[in-house]
Design a protein around this motif. Sequence first.
Motif: not given
Length: 776
Positions: A507-525
């Motif tokens: 449901p929206p609003g609920e938090k979960r932990v996710a391990i997201t692993i790949d080659g490349t993703g543009y980070g917020t930094d």
Amino acid sequence: MHEPPRRALRLRVTGIVQGVGFRPFVYRLAISRGVSGYVVNLGGSEVEIHVEGSPSRLAGFIEGLYLERPPPARIEELEIEEVRPQGFKGFTIKRSEKRKSKRSMIPPDFGICRDCLKEVHDPSTRFYRYYWNSCAWCGPRFSMMYTVPYDRENTSMRKYSLCRDCRRDYEDPGNIRRFHAQGISCPRCGPRTYVYTMDGRRLPVEDPVEWAAEKIEEGYILAVKGVGGFHLAALASRDDVVEELRRRKRRPTKPFALMARDCSVVEKIAEPPPGACSVLESAERPILLLPRRPGSPVSPLVAPGLDTVGVMLPYTGFQALLLESVRDGFLIMTSGNKSGYPMCTTLECVFTHLRGIADYVVAHDREIVHRVDDSVLRYTEGELVFLRRARGYAPTWLYSPEQLPDMVAVGAELQTAGAVAFEDKIVPTQYIGDMDEPGQVEELEKELRWFIEVYSLRPRAVAVDMHPGYHNRPLAARLAEEYGAELVEVQHHHAHAAAAMLEDRVPPGEKRVAITIDGTGYGTDGTVWGGEVLVASYAGFTRAASLHPFRLPGGDAAAEWPVKALVGLMQASGLGEEEVLEILRRRGLLSRDKLPHGELEARVSYRLAAAGKAPLATSTGRTLDALAALLGVAWHRGYEGEPAMRLEAAARGGRDHGYTPRLVQMEGRLVVDTRGLLEWVLDNLDRLPPADLAATVQRALGRGLGEAAARAARGLSGPVYISGGAAVNTLIVQGVREALKDHGLEARLPHRLPPGDGGIAAGQVLVAASRILGWD
């Protein structure tokens, strides 16, 4: 005797209920249950049923809808409304209407069913050796649809007028498989098959199957038109043929898919686990990656450096007859495309792009409206996961946890599929491909516009990856401007996490932990992410942990040449320039086939990393690449994920020595210390077997990420999700689960969408929806 009161119900059925023999089934069910009324296809791919009768007869009718429906039909939703009886005396199938009361699923393409294949083999039927036999339960659907509803006149079958016998079957309510079967045809009235030379000349061939089998046995390479595009068919048992196909296609190492006659042949070339044959024989007929059988007659050049082969079973009559006609019982059946281009769907494309690759062409004359590649699945930790979601599965939808406005998402850069959304539905497109390849953005736009049109959408938002250089960004901006929609940028790994959470309808609003692993993703930094532990809801996320950052000398070049990533990893681990050069020299990694400019390039790479003049990355993919180079497994990436795939294969039979990376604090987050892992590898390079090293490093990465996720999950409920392209790596998942088990936590993989970028558009939809709807 008192007659029970007559009542009337209007039913609206959504799901896979067009193109699967559903209306004929409803007709027969109504007759058998003694109710009157009508059934009609509507323009949203839904079915409307009006039934009249006694309460008990109506109850029996509704029960039968679920219990007796055709094999490929799927009822997702049944809306029942009591209406005024109209006095119908019988039951009829009404002509389809364009009005839309509800939106429903567009039927995917189904492999040929057992009954149709039996007819193909039976000399007493008119379908004997008819290549394109199909019925209400099988055959092409989505790939030949111009629009909805699914009626013959809305498909590329409309140019074939039914012969007398097919017309009789089509109109016979007692013909369970062909009554109102829109794809019905036979040798007299259906698609014709022809053979061509590569200069477009048609050859006078009486039996294209026997002719094709003879040519393939002689070592020729054929372009063969299937359901969603052309394949290249060739012998898979001769090294010289496979080598020649690789040379012509300019595909040095990427594995070729195989097609096998049946599961008995699959068992000769692979080691299918329990249940694998049921997957291969299913109506979806995917390619399934299976462990290669030792001593297999398949050439090692089919999948060089890998311990698996991708195998599928025939899904048309032509393919079945062809595989029965070749001695091996299996063939290469790989996508018919020029390297970097989409799979061909037309003769014009074949004669232009496959000239110099194929020797001959075998093609039917039914138009392919939608290009649909073969779906690909594999086993990860014993669970089936998608690598590519296309034929047989697309474009079925997934359910959102909340109502959505009309939306569009354009996906990522590589292995891309887009998506549209409405109500509580998210509809991913079929696999499209890499957006940096010619024609793929146009293909994505064509498919997205088709879904927008058939579902009558007015998009309120268009979601796009936040990477500024992705090739589909102009498409997203164009669609947003055209529809007056909001353009919403979504961080890559946030979309991965949201897509994984979607499968459980978190449901929206609920938090979960996710391990997201790949080659490349543009980070917020602004750095390159790819080994992340996020605490996420659809509305936002916190970066709780990552792999230790290191520099990628040369940027994209470090993805192509793993030694460059290794140099960056060693520099980040505190090794000096001369130490790094000595290790590379000792491991034979300075030759030009492993690093184009040898020692000079290695020195320049080190100095760029040391000076901070190379992209900073936490990428799992590049970490695996670096370790693959160090262990002598891979030195060049010829296709997406190749070094990591070779590293996983190299670990087969290896023993895990239990190394677990430290977790350290850095910039407000936990960091999995890959520097210590590299040190452990260097200490054991000459002490342990390569398979042990390969097994240990991958399990270790998983353990480190799993431990970090467990700490991030304190105080939260639910499983830990694993997503991203590297989430299909069995050894990493094993390591994650080992660490989480110690904390009483469960790790969960996506099963309805690819964990990689092919599933990311669905996550983009939910993140964008959270912003425009104000989900917390």
